[in-house]
Design an enzyme around this catalytic site. Structure first.
Site, PDB file in Angstrom:
ATOM      1  N   ASP A 106       0.851  -1.179   0.000  1.00 41.29           N
ATOM      2  CA  ASP A 106       0.000   0.000   0.000  1.00 41.29           C
ATOM      3  C   ASP A 106       0.893   1.238   0.000  1.00 41.29           C
ATOM      4  O   ASP A 106       2.102   1.153   0.290  1.00 41.29           O
ATOM      5  CB  ASP A 106      -0.910  -0.038   1.232  1.00 41.29           C
ATOM      6  CG  ASP A 106      -1.910   1.100   1.241  1.00 41.29           C
ATOM      7  OD1 ASP A 106      -2.504   1.381   0.184  1.00 41.29           O
ATOM      8  OD2 ASP A 106      -2.090   1.721   2.309  1.00 41.29           O
TER       9      ASP A 106
ATOM     10  N   ASP B  97      -0.169   5.075   1.095  1.00 39.69           N
ATOM     11  CA  ASP B  97      -0.346   5.952   2.253  1.00 39.69           C
ATOM     12  C   ASP B  97      -0.346   5.133   3.542  1.00 39.69           C
ATOM     13  O   ASP B  97      -1.069   4.143   3.677  1.00 39.69           O
ATOM     14  CB  ASP B  97      -1.659   6.729   2.137  1.00 39.69           C
ATOM     15  CG  ASP B  97      -1.625   7.736   0.998  1.00 39.69           C
ATOM     16  OD1 ASP B  97      -0.903   8.734   1.110  1.00 39.69           O
ATOM     17  OD2 ASP B  97      -2.307   7.499  -0.014  1.00 39.69           O
TER      18      ASP B  97
END
Length: 269
Positions: free
Chosen positions: A23, A25
């Site tokens: 991922d 953020d």
């Protein structure tokens, strides 16, 4: 700190990890600053020639935009190493119904991905209504989407996130607008983005990897880790984003490993 929650580890009984999905953020960046260890991790993957993808449910920005944003944070990630919910949606539609048509509510990230998939965007009898994220949802566009779905267009949405952040506070996101359209039409969308493992499997296909030898790094149990678990990947939760250690026990599934940050995963490579 690293906590091992299962025997499915990077160097465990199933052999080494040969591809990584991560991922963005909360894992690589926080508030537009690189999380310590993120660039070292990416450089080590390149040194070992291990393929990787940076995943995000954000469908607003193009891969070029996101690559530039990461570069401003001090991270070197090429456009072809980014996989958004918009990319996954375009790949899904192209596989389901090649070179078809869609009425699209969304931003450049989504429209660019669909253009690249040879989709025609139209209000005239589209096969699909595709809902993505935008900072300027238009009531007239939503009304058009409702009427097209009532007329038989299939309803697809990039991701189920109901809210998104902004400098001014919470914003309604794709999931919230999808709920409005569903309430008006009685039709629920098919969400492509995390936690749907479709996004994960399409990403693996893009880099020629297999779930048995791939790992997923994320900061959210309900999207990143759930998607990784359902896709059969080895899952690594980092506590540098949205999830605290105490919250892990609230879920009926669990990651294989828990780390303070991506810097702790370097030792497992």
């Amino acid at each position: 700190m690293t906590i091992e929650l299962s025997k499915v580890t990077s160097k465990g009984e199933f052999g080494p990890v040969m591809a990584w999905l991560t991922d963005m953020d909360g894992v690589l960046i926080r508030e537009n600053s690189a999380i310590p260890g993120a660039q070292d991790f990416l450089e080590e993957l390149r040194r070992r020639e291990l393929p990787f993808l940076v995943l995000t449910n954000n469908s607003i920005f193009t891969n070029r935009d996101l690559s530039a944003r990461l570069a401003q944070s001090g991270l070197d990630v090429g456009e072809d190493q980014i996989w958004t919910s918009a990319n996954a949606t375009a790949a899904f539609l192209s596989q389901q119904s090649p070179r078809s048509s869609a009425y699209v509510i969304g931003s450049a990230g989504l429209t660019t991905a669909l253009h690249n998939a040879d989709y025609i965007m139209t209000e005239v009898n589209p096969e699909y209504v595709v809902l993505g994220e935008t900072r300027t949802y238009d009531f007239n566009a939503i009304t058009t989407a409702i009427r097209l779905i009532e007329s038989g267009s299939k309803f697809v949405a990039t991701n189920p996130d109901v809210t998104g952040p902004s400098d001014e506070g919470t914003l309604p996101a794709t999931g919230a607008v999808a709920a409005m359209i569903s309430a008006a039409t009685g039709k629920s969308p098919y969400f492509i983005g995390k936690p749907n493992p479709v996004m994960i499997r399409a990403g693996l296909n893009k880099i020629g990897a297999h779930s048995e030898t791939a790992a997923m790094i994320g900061d959210r149990m309900d999207t990143d880790i759930l998607a990784g678990v359902e896709a059969g990947l080895r899952t690594h939760l980092v506590l540098s984003g949205s999830t605290t250690l105490e919250q892990v026990a609230d879920y009926p599934y669990r990651p294989a490993w828990i780390h303070n940050s991506i810097a702790d995963i370097l030792a497992l490579l």
